[in-house]
Design a protein around this motif. Sequence first.
Motif, PDB file in Angstrom:
ATOM      1  N   PHE A  55      28.848 -21.042 -88.974  1.00 14.04           N
ATOM      2  CA  PHE A  55      27.397 -20.843 -88.888  1.00 14.04           C
ATOM      3  C   PHE A  55      26.674 -21.312 -90.140  1.00 14.04           C
ATOM      4  N   ALA A  56      27.412 -21.604 -91.221  1.00 16.23           N
ATOM      5  CA  ALA A  56      26.820 -21.740 -92.552  1.00 16.23           C
ATOM      6  C   ALA A  56      25.685 -22.747 -92.626  1.00 16.23           C
ATOM      7  N   VAL A  57      25.916 -24.005 -92.263  1.00 16.50           N
ATOM      8  CA  VAL A  57      24.870 -25.023 -92.385  1.00 16.50           C
ATOM      9  C   VAL A  57      23.731 -24.774 -91.404  1.00 16.50           C
ATOM     10  N   PRO A  58      24.010 -24.445 -90.111  1.00 15.07           N
ATOM     11  CA  PRO A  58      22.894 -24.105 -89.223  1.00 15.07           C
ATOM     12  C   PRO A  58      22.006 -22.982 -89.749  1.00 15.07           C
ATOM     13  N   VAL A  59      22.616 -21.994 -90.396  1.00 13.12           N
ATOM     14  CA  VAL A  59      21.822 -20.887 -90.934  1.00 13.12           C
ATOM     15  C   VAL A  59      20.904 -21.370 -92.053  1.00 13.12           C
ATOM     16  N   PHE A  60      21.358 -22.322 -92.860  1.00 16.73           N
ATOM     17  CA  PHE A  60      20.469 -22.887 -93.882  1.00 16.73           C
ATOM     18  C   PHE A  60      19.253 -23.554 -93.240  1.00 16.73           C
ATOM     19  N   PHE A  61      19.463 -24.278 -92.136  1.00 17.90           N
ATOM     20  CA  PHE A  61      18.338 -24.883 -91.428  1.00 17.90           C
ATOM     21  C   PHE A  61      17.401 -23.802 -90.881  1.00 17.90           C
ATOM     22  N   MET A  62      17.986 -22.713 -90.396  1.00 16.50           N
ATOM     23  CA  MET A  62      17.182 -21.618 -89.851  1.00 16.50           C
ATOM     24  C   MET A  62      16.368 -20.938 -90.945  1.00 16.50           C
ATOM     25  N   LEU A 167      13.013 -23.497 -76.960  1.00 18.67           N
ATOM     26  CA  LEU A 167      14.350 -23.220 -77.476  1.00 18.67           C
ATOM     27  C   LEU A 167      15.417 -23.365 -76.390  1.00 18.67           C
ATOM     28  N   ALA A 168      15.048 -23.043 -75.156  1.00 17.58           N
ATOM     29  CA  ALA A 168      15.998 -23.208 -74.046  1.00 17.58           C
ATOM     30  C   ALA A 168      16.323 -24.682 -73.842  1.00 17.58           C
ATOM     31  N   ILE A 169      15.303 -25.532 -73.894  1.00 22.44           N
ATOM     32  CA  ILE A 169      15.530 -26.975 -73.758  1.00 22.44           C
ATOM     33  C   ILE A 169      16.386 -27.485 -74.913  1.00 22.44           C
ATOM     34  N   TRP A 170      16.047 -27.048 -76.113  1.00 20.49           N
ATOM     35  CA  TRP A 170      16.832 -27.448 -77.295  1.00 20.49           C
ATOM     36  C   TRP A 170      18.288 -27.037 -77.144  1.00 20.49           C
ATOM     37  N   PHE A 171      18.536 -25.807 -76.719  1.00 23.17           N
ATOM     38  CA  PHE A 171      19.902 -25.320 -76.598  1.00 23.17           C
ATOM     39  C   PHE A 171      20.674 -26.098 -75.534  1.00 23.17           C
ATOM     40  N   LEU A 172      20.033 -26.363 -74.415  1.00 21.57           N
ATOM     41  CA  LEU A 172      20.718 -27.064 -73.325  1.00 21.57           C
ATOM     42  C   LEU A 172      20.983 -28.532 -73.662  1.00 21.57           C
ATOM     43  N   LEU A 173      19.976 -29.219 -74.212  1.00 20.25           N
ATOM     44  CA  LEU A 173      20.099 -30.658 -74.439  1.00 20.25           C
ATOM     45  C   LEU A 173      20.613 -31.012 -75.835  1.00 20.25           C
ATOM     46  N   GLY A 174      20.425 -30.114 -76.792  1.00 17.45           N
ATOM     47  CA  GLY A 174      20.859 -30.411 -78.158  1.00 17.45           C
ATOM     48  C   GLY A 174      22.171 -29.767 -78.539  1.00 17.45           C
ATOM     49  N   ILE A 175      22.544 -28.691 -77.836  1.00 16.36           N
ATOM     50  CA  ILE A 175      23.755 -27.952 -78.188  1.00 16.36           C
ATOM     51  C   ILE A 175      24.815 -28.039 -77.087  1.00 16.36           C
ATOM     52  N   VAL A 176      24.430 -27.701 -75.856  1.00 20.48           N
ATOM     53  CA  VAL A 176      25.412 -27.625 -74.772  1.00 20.48           C
ATOM     54  C   VAL A 176      25.761 -29.001 -74.207  1.00 20.48           C
ATOM     55  N   VAL A 205      16.160 -29.711 -86.364  1.00 24.56           N
ATOM     56  CA  VAL A 205      14.768 -29.270 -86.250  1.00 24.56           C
ATOM     57  C   VAL A 205      14.689 -28.059 -85.331  1.00 24.56           C
ATOM     58  N   GLY A 206      15.495 -28.074 -84.264  1.00 28.67           N
ATOM     59  CA  GLY A 206      15.533 -26.934 -83.347  1.00 28.67           C
ATOM     60  C   GLY A 206      16.038 -25.681 -84.017  1.00 28.67           C
ATOM     61  N   TYR A 207      17.027 -25.812 -84.894  1.00 29.56           N
ATOM     62  CA  TYR A 207      17.503 -24.642 -85.639  1.00 29.56           C
ATOM     63  C   TYR A 207      16.381 -24.052 -86.494  1.00 29.56           C
ATOM     64  N   GLY A 208      15.545 -24.924 -87.068  1.00 32.20           N
ATOM     65  CA  GLY A 208      14.427 -24.432 -87.858  1.00 32.20           C
ATOM     66  C   GLY A 208      13.463 -23.609 -87.015  1.00 32.20           C
ATOM     67  N   ILE A 209      13.166 -24.085 -85.821  1.00 31.69           N
ATOM     68  CA  ILE A 209      12.280 -23.348 -84.912  1.00 31.69           C
ATOM     69  C   ILE A 209      12.915 -22.020 -84.516  1.00 31.69           C
ATOM     70  N   LEU A 210      14.226 -22.028 -84.288  1.00 29.93           N
ATOM     71  CA  LEU A 210      14.930 -20.792 -83.944  1.00 29.93           C
ATOM     72  C   LEU A 210      14.839 -19.776 -85.086  1.00 29.93           C
ATOM     73  N   GLY A 211      14.985 -20.231 -86.323  1.00 31.42           N
ATOM     74  CA  GLY A 211      14.868 -19.326 -87.457  1.00 31.42           C
ATOM     75  C   GLY A 211      13.487 -18.711 -87.545  1.00 31.42           C
ATOM     76  N   TYR A 212      12.454 -19.538 -87.327  1.00 34.05           N
ATOM     77  CA  TYR A 212      11.083 -19.021 -87.335  1.00 34.05           C
ATOM     78  C   TYR A 212      10.900 -18.010 -86.206  1.00 34.05           C
ATOM     79  N   TYR A 213      11.418 -18.312 -85.023  1.00 36.04           N
ATOM     80  CA  TYR A 213      11.275 -17.445 -83.855  1.00 36.04           C
ATOM     81  C   TYR A 213      11.869 -16.059 -84.127  1.00 36.04           C
ATOM     82  N   LEU A 214      13.083 -16.028 -84.703  1.00 38.44           N
ATOM     83  CA  LEU A 214      13.740 -14.748 -84.954  1.00 38.44           C
ATOM     84  C   LEU A 214      13.040 -13.952 -86.050  1.00 38.44           C
ATOM     85  N   HIS A 215      12.327 -14.650 -86.932  1.00 37.47           N
ATOM     86  CA  HIS A 215      11.523 -13.943 -87.932  1.00 37.47           C
ATOM     87  C   HIS A 215      10.225 -13.425 -87.317  1.00 37.47           C
TER      88      HIS A 215
END
Length: 352
Positions: A55-62, A167-176, A205-215
């Motif tokens: 998770f380390a690098v994705p968390v930095f983006f978040m 975020l759903a689109i990002w997760f489906l098309l960018g991650i899955v 960029v999607g990870y950044g949006i996810l970090g903002y969302y969870l905050h």
Amino acid sequence: MQGPTRERRMSIDALKAISIFGVLVIHTLGGGFSNLAIGSFDWYSAVFWGSLIRFAVPVFFMCSGSLLLDPEKEISFKSLYTKYIPRILAALVFWALAYEAYDIGNAAIAAGSFDYNLVIASQKNMVLFRHHFHLYFLHIMILVYIFLPVTRILVKNASKPELNYILAIWFLLGIVFPRLRQYYPFSLLSGIPAQYGINMTYSAVGYGILGYYLHRFRPKKVLPMLLIFLAGFAVTFGGTIYLSLANNRNMTLWEGMSPGVALMATGLFGFLTCLFDDKSSPGPVRELSLASFCIYLVHDFFNQILRYKDIMIHNFKPVLVSIPVISSIVLLASYLVYLVLRKIPLVNKYLI
């Protein structure tokens, strides 16, 4: 890169402190992992550590997204291109040159003579952005900053359901989807549908949006976040073992844009945000967070020195213990460098 010291959020500082250690573990694994026999206890131990901290690098983006996308933080076009991006570029150029110089020096010592062809090759590396492997993070951060005016407008005006959709689109098309494309029957796709996946760099960029969302929509309970983390770890650890045993060290599920890794990053970020977002950071956590960028930049000098001395995980058993021990040694050495560099004017502002 050091940020302002006031109004620091403990959740962000704790996430950075944990994640920088995770980065060191990832790169410590690189020294000797291929020498471990598949199926041995030491191999399983290495896969355990390698999966646990992915998770380390994705968390930095978040963390970057949580801070930079906050509408209350003012970031003008002028500051973006005269402050933020130039600082990243300055750090990138300096440390890329430093690693090139280190490689040239090592080659000269090993050969007993200086090879000017290596200097020419290093110049090409600099111009073509073929920098030391771990500096890819800065390459991606440049793109993240370029997109800031767009992503800031997006998150400022989007409702919670709209952000959920994004975020759903990002997760489906960018991650899955990019992972599924590697396996049958998705590997049979061709033409335009095969290109639906989001490039790994843009997924940051999607990870950044996810970090903002969870905050912005802070989780109210820690248990669901913990379960998400554990589910992500199970997918990453179990999937890596299965694929490796079937296909000789298949580590694709360790990639930062993999489903299990994304779940771990989400779970950890949400867990610590729920616990600590409204609390101030204690000294040690804040200090390690402030040092994290410098540690990221300089740590591979020490990794290379340890490898030269043959201090690698496969030479010290059990690997379950040697991985965190060697990573801690690198952490301490890198932190000592930070203590020195932070006292140097300009260096502490632009290079760490």
